[in-house]
Motif scaffolding. Sequence first.
Motif, PDB file in Angstrom:
ATOM      1  N   SER A 187      -3.797   3.701  -5.258  1.00 24.39           N
ATOM      2  CA  SER A 187      -2.516   2.798  -5.639  1.00 24.39           C
ATOM      3  C   SER A 187      -3.121   1.431  -5.942  1.00 24.39           C
ATOM      4  N   THR A 188      -2.799   0.746  -7.111  1.00 25.45           N
ATOM      5  CA  THR A 188      -3.378  -0.514  -7.484  1.00 25.45           C
ATOM      6  C   THR A 188      -2.131  -1.430  -7.328  1.00 25.45           C
ATOM      7  N   GLU A 189      -1.175  -0.828  -7.029  1.00 25.85           N
ATOM      8  CA  GLU A 189       0.160  -1.712  -6.878  1.00 25.85           C
ATOM      9  C   GLU A 189       0.548  -2.058  -5.520  1.00 25.85           C
ATOM     10  N   ARG A 190      -0.422  -1.510  -4.524  1.00 25.09           N
ATOM     11  CA  ARG A 190      -0.131  -1.491  -3.075  1.00 25.09           C
ATOM     12  C   ARG A 190      -1.049  -2.743  -2.560  1.00 25.09           C
ATOM     13  N   ILE A 191      -0.761  -3.435  -1.346  1.00 28.12           N
ATOM     14  CA  ILE A 191      -1.581  -4.099  -0.909  1.00 28.12           C
ATOM     15  C   ILE A 191      -1.401  -4.112   0.661  1.00 28.12           C
ATOM     16  N   PHE A 192      -2.217  -4.316   1.208  1.00 27.09           N
ATOM     17  CA  PHE A 192      -2.328  -4.148   2.886  1.00 27.09           C
ATOM     18  C   PHE A 192      -2.449  -5.448   3.640  1.00 27.09           C
ATOM     19  N   VAL A 193      -1.590  -5.784   4.298  1.00 24.14           N
ATOM     20  CA  VAL A 193      -1.375  -7.132   5.080  1.00 24.14           C
ATOM     21  C   VAL A 193      -1.545  -6.704   6.517  1.00 24.14           C
ATOM     22  N   THR A 194      -2.147  -7.705   7.270  1.00 19.26           N
ATOM     23  CA  THR A 194      -2.031  -7.755   8.622  1.00 19.26           C
ATOM     24  C   THR A 194      -1.795  -8.984   9.289  1.00 19.26           C
ATOM     25  N   LYS A 195      -1.852  -9.043  10.721  1.00 18.41           N
ATOM     26  CA  LYS A 195      -1.581 -10.538  11.384  1.00 18.41           C
ATOM     27  C   LYS A 195      -2.807 -11.094  11.381  1.00 18.41           C
ATOM     28  N   SER A 196      -4.023 -10.300  11.568  1.00 26.16           N
ATOM     29  CA  SER A 196      -5.159 -11.064  11.869  1.00 26.16           C
ATOM     30  C   SER A 196      -6.154 -11.332  10.625  1.00 26.16           C
ATOM     31  N   GLY A 197      -5.861 -10.277   9.559  1.00 25.87           N
ATOM     32  CA  GLY A 197      -6.502 -10.193   8.146  1.00 25.87           C
ATOM     33  C   GLY A 197      -7.737  -9.128   8.383  1.00 25.87           C
ATOM     34  N   GLY A 198      -7.635  -8.484   9.356  1.00 27.25           N
ATOM     35  CA  GLY A 198      -8.830  -7.442   9.673  1.00 27.25           C
ATOM     36  C   GLY A 198      -8.510  -6.158   8.634  1.00 27.25           C
ATOM     37  N   LYS A 199      -9.444  -5.729   7.745  1.00 26.45           N
ATOM     38  CA  LYS A 199      -9.133  -4.824   7.000  1.00 26.45           C
ATOM     39  C   LYS A 199      -8.623  -3.404   7.450  1.00 26.45           C
ATOM     40  N   TYR A 200      -8.953  -3.156   8.695  1.00 26.62           N
ATOM     41  CA  TYR A 200      -8.574  -1.859   9.060  1.00 26.62           C
ATOM     42  C   TYR A 200      -7.788  -1.867  10.600  1.00 26.62           C
ATOM     43  N   THR A 201      -7.230  -2.932  10.579  1.00 28.12           N
ATOM     44  CA  THR A 201      -6.419  -2.952  11.767  1.00 28.12           C
ATOM     45  C   THR A 201      -5.024  -2.246  11.508  1.00 28.12           C
ATOM     46  N   ILE A 202      -4.084  -2.750  12.391  1.00 29.46           N
ATOM     47  CA  ILE A 202      -2.594  -2.163  12.225  1.00 29.46           C
ATOM     48  C   ILE A 202      -1.833  -3.269  11.307  1.00 29.46           C
ATOM     49  N   GLY A 203      -1.348  -2.528  10.277  1.00 27.44           N
ATOM     50  CA  GLY A 203      -0.491  -3.677   9.333  1.00 27.44           C
ATOM     51  C   GLY A 203       0.644  -2.851   8.664  1.00 27.44           C
ATOM     52  N   LEU A 204       0.713  -3.569   7.550  1.00 27.63           N
ATOM     53  CA  LEU A 204       1.902  -2.887   6.596  1.00 27.63           C
ATOM     54  C   LEU A 204       1.202  -2.955   5.336  1.00 27.63           C
ATOM     55  N   LYS A 205       1.796  -1.882   4.417  1.00 27.07           N
ATOM     56  CA  LYS A 205       1.485  -1.712   3.088  1.00 27.07           C
ATOM     57  C   LYS A 205       2.900  -2.228   2.156  1.00 27.07           C
ATOM     58  N   VAL A 206       2.415  -3.225   1.359  1.00 30.81           N
ATOM     59  CA  VAL A 206       3.777  -3.699   0.458  1.00 30.81           C
ATOM     60  C   VAL A 206       3.490  -3.560  -0.833  1.00 30.81           C
ATOM     61  N   TRP A 207       4.551  -3.847  -1.666  1.00 31.98           N
ATOM     62  CA  TRP A 207       4.192  -3.606  -3.264  1.00 31.98           C
ATOM     63  C   TRP A 207       3.992  -4.971  -3.812  1.00 31.98           C
ATOM     64  N   ARG A 208       2.535  -5.081  -4.576  1.00 35.83           N
ATOM     65  CA  ARG A 208       2.322  -6.261  -5.115  1.00 35.83           C
ATOM     66  C   ARG A 208       3.450  -6.985  -5.859  1.00 35.83           C
ATOM     67  N   SER A 209       4.052  -6.138  -6.706  1.00 39.03           N
ATOM     68  CA  SER A 209       5.135  -6.563  -7.601  1.00 39.03           C
ATOM     69  C   SER A 209       6.386  -7.182  -7.030  1.00 39.03           C
ATOM     70  N   ASP A 210       6.569  -6.995  -5.832  1.00 32.74           N
ATOM     71  CA  ASP A 210       7.599  -7.415  -4.989  1.00 32.74           C
ATOM     72  C   ASP A 210       7.313  -8.945  -4.787  1.00 32.74           C
ATOM     73  N   TYR A 211       6.480  -9.702  -4.964  1.00 30.34           N
ATOM     74  CA  TYR A 211       5.913 -10.847  -4.408  1.00 30.34           C
ATOM     75  C   TYR A 211       5.464 -11.867  -5.514  1.00 30.34           C
ATOM     76  N   ALA A 212       5.774 -13.055  -5.274  1.00 33.98           N
ATOM     77  CA  ALA A 212       5.346 -14.273  -6.324  1.00 33.98           C
ATOM     78  C   ALA A 212       4.707 -15.553  -5.471  1.00 33.98           C
TER      79      ALA A 212
END
Length: 65
Positions: A28-53
């Motif tokens: 998926s090129t349209e999804r991004i992964f976000v976390t509280k800490s910024g760690g690449k593989y910690t628990i977080g959320l996937k959100v749609w890139r197109s939903d943000y400005a």
Amino acid sequence: MREGDRILINKGISKKVMIIARTEIPHSTERIFVTKSGGKYTIGLKVWRSDYAWSEKNQMWVPKH
């Protein structure tokens, strides 16, 4: 969108500022992964890139209305 950018996540009544950890998610090129800490593989959320400005005023990504 770059890793380390701040993003405002709006989940119902709660709003949280999180950090973009990964912009490339397998299959998926349209999804991004976000976390509280910024760690690449910690628990977080996937959100749609197109939903943000980008908001110059707040210097972070905010949900489009």
